[in-house]
Motif scaffolding. Structure first.
Motif, mmCIF file in Angstrom:
data_model
loop_
_atom_site.group_PDB
_atom_site.id
_atom_site.type_symbol
_atom_site.label_atom_id
_atom_site.label_comp_id
_atom_site.label_asym_id
_atom_site.label_seq_id
_atom_site.Cartn_x
_atom_site.Cartn_y
_atom_site.Cartn_z
ATOM 1 N N ARG A 83 -34.612 -60.212 16.086
ATOM 2 C CA ARG A 83 -34.444 -58.856 16.620
ATOM 3 C C ARG A 83 -34.681 -57.886 15.478
ATOM 4 N NH1 ARG A 83 -34.039 -59.142 22.201
ATOM 5 N NH2 ARG A 83 -32.839 -60.973 22.672
ATOM 6 N N SER A 84 -35.230 -56.718 15.819
ATOM 7 C CA SER A 84 -35.437 -55.714 14.777
ATOM 8 C C SER A 84 -35.321 -54.321 15.367
ATOM 9 C CB SER A 84 -36.796 -55.892 14.103
ATOM 10 O OG SER A 84 -37.838 -55.681 15.025
ATOM 11 N N VAL A 85 -35.003 -53.403 14.501
ATOM 12 C CA VAL A 85 -34.941 -51.987 14.841
ATOM 13 C C VAL A 85 -35.536 -51.235 13.642
ATOM 14 C CG1 VAL A 85 -32.564 -51.656 13.989
ATOM 15 C CG2 VAL A 85 -33.475 -50.120 15.718
ATOM 16 N N TYR A 86 -36.411 -50.281 13.920
ATOM 17 C CA TYR A 86 -37.020 -49.515 12.832
ATOM 18 C C TYR A 86 -36.699 -48.035 13.016
ATOM 19 C CZ TYR A 86 -40.738 -47.940 15.992
ATOM 20 O OH TYR A 86 -41.438 -47.362 17.022
ATOM 21 N N GLY A 87 -36.990 -47.256 11.999
ATOM 22 C CA GLY A 87 -36.737 -45.820 12.073
ATOM 23 C C GLY A 87 -35.276 -45.468 11.889
ATOM 24 N N ALA A 88 -34.498 -46.354 11.285
ATOM 25 C CA ALA A 88 -33.083 -46.087 11.038
ATOM 26 C C ALA A 88 -32.936 -45.180 9.828
ATOM 27 C CB ALA A 88 -32.333 -47.393 10.812
ATOM 28 N N SER A 89 -31.925 -44.327 9.850
ATOM 29 C CA SER A 89 -31.702 -43.422 8.719
ATOM 30 C C SER A 89 -31.262 -44.227 7.496
ATOM 31 C CB SER A 89 -30.640 -42.372 9.061
ATOM 32 O OG SER A 89 -29.355 -42.941 9.044
ATOM 33 N N ALA A 90 -31.574 -43.703 6.330
ATOM 34 C CA ALA A 90 -31.255 -44.393 5.076
ATOM 35 C C ALA A 90 -29.762 -44.639 4.932
ATOM 36 C CB ALA A 90 -31.775 -43.584 3.888
ATOM 37 N N GLN A 91 -28.952 -43.604 5.185
ATOM 38 C CA GLN A 91 -27.518 -43.759 4.966
ATOM 39 C C GLN A 91 -26.870 -44.697 5.989
ATOM 40 O OE1 GLN A 91 -29.134 -40.820 5.496
ATOM 41 N NE2 GLN A 91 -27.799 -39.288 6.407
ATOM 42 N N PHE A 92 -27.254 -44.613 7.256
ATOM 43 C CA PHE A 92 -26.679 -45.497 8.266
ATOM 44 C C PHE A 92 -27.105 -46.942 8.010
ATOM 45 C CE2 PHE A 92 -25.289 -42.904 12.165
ATOM 46 C CZ PHE A 92 -24.884 -41.845 11.389
ATOM 47 N N ALA A 93 -28.391 -47.148 7.742
ATOM 48 C CA ALA A 93 -28.902 -48.497 7.508
ATOM 49 C C ALA A 93 -28.264 -49.126 6.276
ATOM 50 C CB ALA A 93 -30.420 -48.476 7.362
ATOM 51 N N THR A 94 -28.112 -48.353 5.216
ATOM 52 C CA THR A 94 -27.541 -48.874 3.974
ATOM 53 C C THR A 94 -26.106 -49.338 4.174
ATOM 54 O OG1 THR A 94 -28.984 -47.478 2.639
ATOM 55 C CG2 THR A 94 -26.992 -48.310 1.576
ATOM 56 N N VAL A 95 -25.282 -48.513 4.783
ATOM 57 C CA VAL A 95 -23.876 -48.873 4.968
ATOM 58 C C VAL A 95 -23.741 -49.978 6.016
ATOM 59 C CG1 VAL A 95 -21.593 -48.013 5.596
ATOM 60 C CG2 VAL A 95 -23.098 -46.613 4.181
ATOM 61 N N PHE A 96 -24.525 -49.918 7.083
ATOM 62 C CA PHE A 96 -24.524 -50.983 8.083
ATOM 63 C C PHE A 96 -24.857 -52.317 7.410
ATOM 64 C CE2 PHE A 96 -26.568 -53.792 11.077
ATOM 65 C CZ PHE A 96 -25.821 -53.672 12.245
ATOM 66 N N TYR A 97 -25.881 -52.318 6.572
ATOM 67 C CA TYR A 97 -26.324 -53.554 5.927
ATOM 68 C C TYR A 97 -25.284 -54.065 4.932
ATOM 69 C CZ TYR A 97 -29.852 -56.937 4.426
ATOM 70 O OH TYR A 97 -30.543 -58.089 4.168
ATOM 71 N N ARG A 98 -24.599 -53.162 4.241
ATOM 72 C CA ARG A 98 -23.502 -53.579 3.345
ATOM 73 C C ARG A 98 -22.423 -54.302 4.142
ATOM 74 N NH1 ARG A 98 -22.430 -47.972 0.075
ATOM 75 N NH2 ARG A 98 -24.372 -47.984 -1.113
ATOM 76 N N ALA A 99 -22.056 -53.734 5.289
ATOM 77 C CA ALA A 99 -21.025 -54.352 6.126
ATOM 78 C C ALA A 99 -21.500 -55.704 6.653
ATOM 79 C CB ALA A 99 -20.656 -53.418 7.282
ATOM 80 N N LEU A 100 -22.756 -55.782 7.067
ATOM 81 C CA LEU A 100 -23.314 -57.039 7.559
ATOM 82 C C LEU A 100 -23.350 -58.085 6.452
ATOM 83 C CD1 LEU A 100 -24.614 -58.438 10.033
ATOM 84 C CD2 LEU A 100 -26.833 -57.618 9.183
ATOM 85 N N ALA A 101 -23.685 -57.673 5.236
ATOM 86 C CA ALA A 101 -23.791 -58.598 4.104
ATOM 87 C C ALA A 101 -22.438 -59.215 3.741
ATOM 88 C CB ALA A 101 -24.381 -57.883 2.894
ATOM 89 N N GLU A 102 -21.350 -58.560 4.099
ATOM 90 C CA GLU A 102 -20.029 -59.143 3.872
ATOM 91 C C GLU A 102 -19.768 -60.321 4.797
ATOM 92 O OE1 GLU A 102 -17.072 -56.111 4.291
ATOM 93 O OE2 GLU A 102 -17.604 -55.135 2.400
ATOM 94 N N LYS A 103 -20.552 -60.423 5.886
ATOM 95 C CA LYS A 103 -20.283 -61.414 6.925
ATOM 96 C C LYS A 103 -21.343 -62.505 7.044
ATOM 97 C CE LYS A 103 -16.863 -58.891 8.727
ATOM 98 N NZ LYS A 103 -15.503 -59.350 8.828
ATOM 99 N N VAL A 104 -22.602 -62.188 6.741
ATOM 100 C CA VAL A 104 -23.699 -63.135 6.963
ATOM 101 C C VAL A 104 -24.640 -63.151 5.757
ATOM 102 C CG1 VAL A 104 -23.614 -62.755 9.462
ATOM 103 C CG2 VAL A 104 -25.236 -61.479 8.104
#
Length: 184
Positions: A112-133
């Motif tokens: 699955r993918s999503v593009y066009g995400a804002s830098a700040q939302f994507a960065t923090v979302f990815y940090r949270a995801l990286a804590e889990k997977v």
């Protein structure tokens, strides 16, 4: 059909193609989003983050991360929500591209993918995801400023409160979101 999609989403798509930014990438969740996702969030989970973007050939995309699930909505016209347990995600990546950030996950043999995400939302979302997977390092990371982080915490906190209005731990959820945002 593509012509009708362009007429419906033409302004957003034009700005995305010309300016390289998604004008709706860093918005509060709409009430329709809250209504669509609320029943898919396990009662014991906290809402951690979300990202808004576009899905190829589908339209607006919304990803919501909780303590145990990744919820994906791939179109305004489809009420379906794809729910993936975090332990089922085998890979994730975040790449800065021409049209904002692209997030990809592989779960249960599906990508699955999503593009066009804002830098700040994507960065923090990815940090949270990286804590889990397991997550690949961010390709071309963006340096976030204090104002960017404050905006993200405000938006993600709003989502947590609206998606789980009866949860007694909403203050703790907002504090946890702030910790994740400032961790990088």
């Amino acid at each position: 059909m593509a012509w009708l999609d362009f007429l419906k989403n033409g302004n957003e798509l034009s700005e995305l193609l010309i300016e390289g930014t998604n004008p709706y990438g860093n918005c509060l969740l709409k009430q329709a989003d809250v209504d669509q996702l609320r029943d898919h969030i396990p009662a014991e989970d906290q809402v951690l983050a979300y990202v808004l973007g576009r899905v190829v050939l589908a339209g607006r995309g919304l990803w919501l991360l909780t303590d145990s699930k990744l919820l994906i909505s791939e179109s305004d016209n489809d009420a379906r929500v794809h729910a993936f347990a975090l332990q089922d995600i085998s890979a994730a990546e975040c790449v800065k591209g021409k049209y904002g950030y692209t997030l990809r996950v592989t779960a249960m043999g599906q990508q699955r993918s999503v593009y066009g995400a804002s830098a700040q939302f994507a960065t923090v979302f990815y940090r949270a995801l990286a804590e889990k997977v397991p997550c690949a390092p961010v390709h071309k990371p963006t340096q976030l400023h204090a104002s960017d982080l404050a905006e993200v915490v405000q938006h993600f906190g709003d989502a947590a409160v609206r998606l789980q209005p009866l949860k007694a731990m909403n203050a703790q959820a907002v504090e946890r979101i702030a910790q994740i945002a400032h961790a990088g």
